[in-house]
Design a protein around this motif. Structure first.
Motif, PDB file in Angstrom:
ATOM      1  N   TRP A 142      17.408 -46.629  40.143  1.00  9.55           N
ATOM      2  CA  TRP A 142      17.124 -46.146  38.786  1.00  9.55           C
ATOM      3  C   TRP A 142      16.686 -44.689  38.813  1.00  9.55           C
ATOM      4  N   ALA A 143      15.885 -44.332  39.803  1.00 12.20           N
ATOM      5  CA  ALA A 143      15.423 -42.946  39.912  1.00 12.20           C
ATOM      6  C   ALA A 143      16.603 -41.997  40.062  1.00 12.20           C
ATOM      7  N   THR A 144      17.619 -42.424  40.797  1.00 14.16           N
ATOM      8  CA  THR A 144      18.797 -41.586  41.007  1.00 14.16           C
ATOM      9  C   THR A 144      19.727 -41.597  39.802  1.00 14.16           C
ATOM     10  N   SER A 145      19.960 -42.772  39.231  1.00 15.07           N
ATOM     11  CA  SER A 145      20.962 -42.903  38.167  1.00 15.07           C
ATOM     12  C   SER A 145      20.438 -42.482  36.798  1.00 15.07           C
ATOM     13  N   SER A 146      19.146 -42.654  36.537  1.00 17.59           N
ATOM     14  CA  SER A 146      18.606 -42.403  35.195  1.00 17.59           C
ATOM     15  C   SER A 146      17.655 -41.213  35.121  1.00 17.59           C
ATOM     16  N   GLY A 184      15.224 -32.550  28.247  1.00 17.55           N
ATOM     17  CA  GLY A 184      14.816 -33.220  29.475  1.00 17.55           C
ATOM     18  C   GLY A 184      13.429 -33.812  29.375  1.00 17.55           C
ATOM     19  N   LEU A 185      12.515 -33.064  28.752  1.00 22.62           N
ATOM     20  CA  LEU A 185      11.151 -33.570  28.569  1.00 22.62           C
ATOM     21  C   LEU A 185      11.131 -34.833  27.710  1.00 22.62           C
ATOM     22  N   LYS A 186      11.902 -34.840  26.655  1.00 24.73           N
ATOM     23  CA  LYS A 186      11.946 -36.018  25.780  1.00 24.73           C
ATOM     24  C   LYS A 186      12.496 -37.227  26.530  1.00 24.73           C
ATOM     25  N   THR A 187      13.574 -37.012  27.262  1.00 25.18           N
ATOM     26  CA  THR A 187      14.175 -38.117  27.997  1.00 25.18           C
ATOM     27  C   THR A 187      13.254 -38.616  29.096  1.00 25.18           C
ATOM     28  N   CYS A 188      12.667 -37.695  29.852  1.00 25.93           N
ATOM     29  CA  CYS A 188      11.773 -38.087  30.945  1.00 25.93           C
ATOM     30  C   CYS A 188      10.532 -38.809  30.425  1.00 25.93           C
ATOM     31  N   SER A 189      10.037 -38.385  29.278  1.00 26.39           N
ATOM     32  CA  SER A 189       8.879 -39.056  28.694  1.00 26.39           C
ATOM     33  C   SER A 189       9.205 -40.514  28.381  1.00 26.39           C
ATOM     34  N   LYS A 190      10.393 -40.765  27.841  1.00 28.57           N
ATOM     35  CA  LYS A 190      10.811 -42.138  27.552  1.00 28.57           C
ATOM     36  C   LYS A 190      10.996 -42.939  28.846  1.00 28.57           C
ATOM     37  N   ALA A 205       3.312 -27.410  34.624  1.00 26.15           N
ATOM     38  CA  ALA A 205       2.629 -26.993  33.395  1.00 26.15           C
ATOM     39  C   ALA A 205       3.484 -27.388  32.195  1.00 26.15           C
ATOM     40  N   ILE A 206       3.416 -28.668  31.838  1.00 26.93           N
ATOM     41  CA  ILE A 206       4.198 -29.210  30.721  1.00 26.93           C
ATOM     42  C   ILE A 206       3.307 -30.140  29.904  1.00 26.93           C
ATOM     43  N   GLU A 207       3.764 -30.438  28.695  1.00 29.29           N
ATOM     44  CA  GLU A 207       3.081 -31.437  27.886  1.00 29.29           C
ATOM     45  C   GLU A 207       3.638 -32.808  28.233  1.00 29.29           C
ATOM     46  N   ARG A 208       2.735 -33.751  28.499  1.00 27.97           N
ATOM     47  CA  ARG A 208       3.133 -35.103  28.904  1.00 27.97           C
ATOM     48  C   ARG A 208       2.486 -36.134  27.983  1.00 27.97           C
ATOM     49  N   PRO A 209       3.168 -37.235  27.743  1.00 25.41           N
ATOM     50  CA  PRO A 209       2.534 -38.317  26.981  1.00 25.41           C
ATOM     51  C   PRO A 209       1.446 -38.976  27.826  1.00 25.41           C
TER      52      PRO A 209
END
Length: 206
Positions: free
Chosen positions: A99-103, A131-137, A175-179
């Motif tokens: 999953w880490a590789t594919s998603s 990318g931030l939105k997708t990674c947060s999900k 240095a990013i905003e994270r949920p």
């Protein structure tokens, strides 16, 4: 002695180095890829026709693909905790590796490159934000899984934790905003206690 080809700031190389450190096996890390070159040399391409890192040499055995190498090291040199003896439980753990590789890898790359590697004049802020939105999900999925078990591998640390664990270091240190994902954060804090993780993964982001 194992030979692990690859630059240490590569996420895929970190996976392999971390797995090797967890087992205590003696290995040699040979810098390759990026600024180090080598990967286009005919001698290297004979080992890895993709021209990528990492590549593992163990005697006459040559392997490429980071998740495959992690599985091999765990099976060959690890203990039943790292390479889980129960086939079903191991499969449940290993799905997180793939999953880490594919998603996760692709949207994470858009964040990492635009925060860490690219100069401001070359950054693609749209790609970064998407990318931030997708990674947060995606990390919310990991958080949900960790709400019912302490590790992605189950009740104990294992191979299933290694690939996502490499990504999560940069996720929390950039240095990013994270949920707010408390279970993900707790898991990360547990990984930080592991000497092999600190040595192989927790190096400056470049």
């Amino acid at each position: 002695m194992l030979k692990i080809w690859g630059r240490t700031n590569s996420t895929n190389v970190k996976k392999v180095l971390w797995a090797a450190e967890e087992t205590g096996v003696t290995y040699e890390n040979i810098a390759a890829g990026g600024a180090f070159g080598i990967v286009s040399d005919p001698e290297y391409r004979a080992k890895n026709p993709n021209g990528l890192v990492p590549t593992l040499e163990d005697g006459d055995l040559v392997l490429w693909e980071s998740n495959t190498i992690v599985r091999y090291i765990a099976a060959r040199y690890g203990n039943p905790e790292l390479f889980i003896a129960d086939v079903g439980q191991r499969a449940k753990a290993e799905r997180w590796m793939d999953w880490a590789t594919s998603s996760l890898a692709l949207p994470f790359r858009d964040v990492f490159w635009n925060v860490v590697r690219l100069t401001p004049d070359k950054q693609d802020l749209t790609a970064k934000d998407n990318g931030l939105k997708t990674c947060s999900k995606l990390f919310a999925m990991v958080d949900e899984a960790l709400a019912s078990q302490p590790y992605l591998s189950g009740s104990k640390f294992g191979v299933g934790d290694i690939p996502v664990g490499c990504f999560v270091y940069a996720w929390f240190e950039m240095a990013i905003e994270r949920p707010d994902l408390p279970h993900l954060k707790s898991w990360y804090e547990q990984l930080k206690l592991r000497p092999a993780y600190r040595k192989s993964v927790m190096i400056p982001l470049t």
